[in-house]
Scaffold this motif. Structure first.
Motif, PDB file in Angstrom:
ATOM      1  N   MET A  24       0.844  -1.197   0.000  1.00 27.13           N
ATOM      2  CA  MET A  24       0.000   0.000   0.000  1.00 27.13           C
ATOM      3  C   MET A  24       0.874   1.239   0.000  1.00 27.13           C
ATOM      4  N   ASP A  25       0.505   2.214  -0.829  1.00 29.33           N
ATOM      5  CA  ASP A  25       1.284   3.442  -0.895  1.00 29.33           C
ATOM      6  C   ASP A  25       1.206   4.198   0.423  1.00 29.33           C
ATOM      7  N   ALA A  26       2.311   4.873   0.765  1.00 31.32           N
ATOM      8  CA  ALA A  26       2.333   5.699   1.973  1.00 31.32           C
ATOM      9  C   ALA A  26       1.396   6.884   1.783  1.00 31.32           C
ATOM     10  N   PRO A  27       0.781   7.378   2.875  1.00 25.17           N
ATOM     11  CA  PRO A  27      -0.143   8.512   2.748  1.00 25.17           C
ATOM     12  C   PRO A  27       0.574   9.767   2.277  1.00 25.17           C
ATOM     13  N   LEU A  28      -0.149  10.612   1.561  1.00 30.14           N
ATOM     14  CA  LEU A  28       0.430  11.861   1.092  1.00 30.14           C
ATOM     15  C   LEU A  28       0.726  12.786   2.269  1.00 30.14           C
ATOM     16  N   LEU A  29       1.694  13.668   2.079  1.00 30.06           N
ATOM     17  CA  LEU A  29       2.059  14.628   3.108  1.00 30.06           C
ATOM     18  C   LEU A  29       0.994  15.712   3.231  1.00 30.06           C
ATOM     19  N   ASP A  30       1.049  16.450   4.331  1.00 30.58           N
ATOM     20  CA  ASP A  30       0.137  17.577   4.509  1.00 30.58           C
ATOM     21  C   ASP A  30       0.421  18.650   3.464  1.00 30.58           C
ATOM     22  N   PRO A  31      -0.574  19.462   3.129  1.00 30.40           N
ATOM     23  CA  PRO A  31      -0.360  20.535   2.147  1.00 30.40           C
ATOM     24  C   PRO A  31       0.761  21.479   2.574  1.00 30.40           C
ATOM     25  N   GLY A  32       1.422  22.045   1.598  1.00 28.93           N
ATOM     26  CA  GLY A  32       2.506  22.986   1.867  1.00 28.93           C
ATOM     27  C   GLY A  32       3.602  22.859   0.845  1.00 28.93           C
ATOM     28  N   LEU A  33       4.693  23.575   1.098  1.00 32.57           N
ATOM     29  CA  LEU A  33       5.868  23.567   0.217  1.00 32.57           C
ATOM     30  C   LEU A  33       7.010  22.844   0.911  1.00 32.57           C
ATOM     31  N   TYR A  34       7.606  21.880   0.222  1.00 30.73           N
ATOM     32  CA  TYR A  34       8.708  21.083   0.762  1.00 30.73           C
ATOM     33  C   TYR A  34       9.940  21.320  -0.113  1.00 30.73           C
ATOM     34  N   ILE A  35      10.982  21.905   0.470  1.00 32.41           N
ATOM     35  CA  ILE A  35      12.203  22.237  -0.270  1.00 32.41           C
ATOM     36  C   ILE A  35      13.162  21.057  -0.124  1.00 32.41           C
ATOM     37  N   VAL A  36      13.416  20.363  -1.215  1.00 26.57           N
ATOM     38  CA  VAL A  36      14.133  19.083  -1.149  1.00 26.57           C
ATOM     39  C   VAL A  36      15.488  19.171  -1.856  1.00 26.57           C
ATOM     40  N   ALA A  37      16.560  18.944  -1.117  1.00 28.78           N
ATOM     41  CA  ALA A  37      17.897  18.880  -1.722  1.00 28.78           C
ATOM     42  C   ALA A  37      18.079  17.542  -2.422  1.00 28.78           C
ATOM     43  N   THR A  38      18.715  17.577  -3.586  1.00 31.87           N
ATOM     44  CA  THR A  38      18.982  16.361  -4.357  1.00 31.87           C
ATOM     45  C   THR A  38      20.491  16.220  -4.585  1.00 31.87           C
ATOM     46  N   PRO A  39      20.960  15.054  -5.010  1.00 34.26           N
ATOM     47  CA  PRO A  39      22.410  14.852  -5.193  1.00 34.26           C
ATOM     48  C   PRO A  39      23.022  15.833  -6.183  1.00 34.26           C
ATOM     49  N   ILE A  40      24.308  16.181  -5.962  1.00 33.42           N
ATOM     50  CA  ILE A  40      25.011  17.063  -6.894  1.00 33.42           C
ATOM     51  C   ILE A  40      25.827  16.264  -7.912  1.00 33.42           C
ATOM     52  N   GLY A  41      25.806  14.967  -7.804  1.00 34.51           N
ATOM     53  CA  GLY A  41      26.545  14.135  -8.741  1.00 34.51           C
ATOM     54  C   GLY A  41      26.345  12.663  -8.428  1.00 34.51           C
ATOM     55  N   ASN A  42      26.715  12.283  -7.228  1.00 37.25           N
ATOM     56  CA  ASN A  42      26.593  10.888  -6.807  1.00 37.25           C
ATOM     57  C   ASN A  42      25.179  10.621  -6.296  1.00 37.25           C
ATOM     58  N   LEU A  43      24.450   9.758  -6.971  1.00 35.18           N
ATOM     59  CA  LEU A  43      23.059   9.491  -6.594  1.00 35.18           C
ATOM     60  C   LEU A  43      22.944   8.865  -5.213  1.00 35.18           C
ATOM     61  N   GLY A  44      24.049   8.300  -4.717  1.00 36.60           N
ATOM     62  CA  GLY A  44      24.030   7.720  -3.380  1.00 36.60           C
ATOM     63  C   GLY A  44      23.887   8.749  -2.280  1.00 36.60           C
ATOM     64  N   ASP A  45      24.001  10.032  -2.634  1.00 34.49           N
ATOM     65  CA  ASP A  45      23.916  11.086  -1.624  1.00 34.49           C
ATOM     66  C   ASP A  45      22.488  11.535  -1.337  1.00 34.49           C
ATOM     67  N   VAL A  46      21.503  10.990  -2.028  1.00 33.27           N
ATOM     68  CA  VAL A  46      20.120  11.358  -1.725  1.00 33.27           C
ATOM     69  C   VAL A  46      19.770  10.814  -0.344  1.00 33.27           C
ATOM     70  N   THR A  47      19.075  11.604   0.459  1.00 31.12           N
ATOM     71  CA  THR A  47      18.767  11.177   1.821  1.00 31.12           C
ATOM     72  C   THR A  47      17.472  10.354   1.858  1.00 31.12           C
ATOM     73  N   ARG A  48      17.331   9.556   2.912  1.00 27.01           N
ATOM     74  CA  ARG A  48      16.106   8.782   3.083  1.00 27.01           C
ATOM     75  C   ARG A  48      14.899   9.711   3.203  1.00 27.01           C
ATOM     76  N   ARG A  49      15.104  10.817   3.893  1.00 24.93           N
ATOM     77  CA  ARG A  49      13.994  11.751   4.076  1.00 24.93           C
ATOM     78  C   ARG A  49      13.583  12.360   2.734  1.00 24.93           C
ATOM     79  N   ALA A  50      14.564  12.682   1.885  1.00 21.06           N
ATOM     80  CA  ALA A  50      14.232  13.227   0.571  1.00 21.06           C
ATOM     81  C   ALA A  50      13.417  12.227  -0.240  1.00 21.06           C
ATOM     82  N   ILE A  51      13.817  10.967  -0.203  1.00 25.85           N
ATOM     83  CA  ILE A  51      13.071   9.924  -0.930  1.00 25.85           C
ATOM     84  C   ILE A  51      11.646   9.829  -0.405  1.00 25.85           C
ATOM     85  N   ASP A  52      11.504   9.875   0.920  1.00 20.29           N
ATOM     86  CA  ASP A  52      10.182   9.780   1.528  1.00 20.29           C
ATOM     87  C   ASP A  52       9.299  10.939   1.091  1.00 20.29           C
ATOM     88  N   VAL A  53       9.850  12.161   1.132  1.00 21.48           N
ATOM     89  CA  VAL A  53       9.055  13.336   0.766  1.00 21.48           C
ATOM     90  C   VAL A  53       8.683  13.310  -0.714  1.00 21.48           C
TER      91      VAL A  53
END
Length: 278
Positions: free
Chosen positions: A1-30
């Motif tokens: 089952m898909d995780a529930p959607l987040l509450d309304p709002g703006l979420y500023i998400v940092a992404t990797p600058i080169g190495n994809l392994g640098d994405v955080t678990r929290r970023a993936i979740d959001v």
């Protein structure tokens, strides 16, 4: 089952600058639980989402976005979760997003940051330059005069200076630093977090010569160490300044003026001035 959607709002998400392994678990979740993702380039973000196994609607948003596009995103934030990403790294750091965040806050929309990779901080940790105080000044101007004006303005700042630069303009910026920041330790960081990550340090002249022979590609972080402490003036120089000053003002004021200029003791200079006048 898909995780529930987040509450309304703006979420500023940092992404990797080169190495994809640098994405955080929290970023993936959001990213997986937001309703919409606003991004600079849908192709770039699409590749990241494909790598992460995430499918979400993408809306293009960059510095050229119209007021209507911004209004549409702001309207969605009142109803659903909207994530903001840049092509690489942390949004708003020399990337789009400032106006969107400012307007969201002004309207009482919840804004949440999900920190992560940043080329600025990665370069600072690599360069070996002082990090207790630094000034980030974004991209240097592309025109020679404007570039020189910026460097001249910042040359006296007692901090490590950090700029973003492009490969084709790097040598011109280093040559400008040779003229306007002589004697400074310079660092060039590139390909950060990637296989051929590089950080070279030296004088502006040494680095200009190297990158003239080895033209770099891609985006670069250019750093300049803080200026050295000014040399203390010799006794003869101080005497000359005291005599020149006292010719135009009272002795106590002249001693105070020269003392403040060079960080010296006012009483000592006043006594010296009395000796010179006697």
């Amino acid at each position: 089952m898909d995780a529930p959607l987040l509450d309304p709002g703006l979420y500023i998400v940092a992404t990797p600058i080169g190495n994809l392994g640098d994405v955080t678990r929290r970023a993936i979740d959001v990213l997986s639980r937001c309703a919409v993702i606003a991004c600079e380039d849908t192709r770039v973000t699409g590749k990241l989402l494909h790598h992460l196994g995430i499918k979400r609607p993408l809306h293009r948003y960059d510095d050229h976005a119209s007021d209507a596009a911004r209004e549409a995103l702001l309207g969605e934030m009142t109803r659903v979760a909207v994530a903001l990403v840049s092509d690489a790294g942390t949004p708003l750091i020399s990337d789009p997003g400032y106006r969107l965040v400012r307007e969201a806050r002004a309207r009482g929309i919840a804004v949440t940051t999900i920190p992560g990779a940043s080329a600025l901080l990665a370069a600072l940790t690599l360069a070996g330059l002082p990090t207790d105080r630094f000034l980030f000044a974004g991209f240097l101007p592309s025109k020679d005069k404007a570039r020189g004006d910026v460097l001249a303005e910042l040359a006296a700042v007692p901090a490590t200076l950090v700029f973003y630069e492009t490969g084709p303009r790097l040598v011109a910026s280093l040559e400008a630093m040779m003229r306007l920041m002589p004697g400074r330790e310079i660092a060039v960081a590139r390909e950060l977090t990637k296989l051929h990550e590089e950080c070279r340090t030296g004088s502006a002249a040494e680095l200009a010569a190297y990158y003239t022979a080895h033209p770099p590609k891609g985006e670069i972080v250019l750093l300049a160490g803080p200026p050295g402490a000014p040399e203390k003036p010799g006794e003869a120089d101080v005497d000359a300044e005291l005599l020149a000053a006292v010719a135009e003002m009272p002795a106590s004021k002249a001693a105070g003026l020269v003392a403040k200029k060079h960080g010296l003791d006012r009483k000592t200079l006043y006594a010296r001035l009395m000796e010179l006048k006697g």
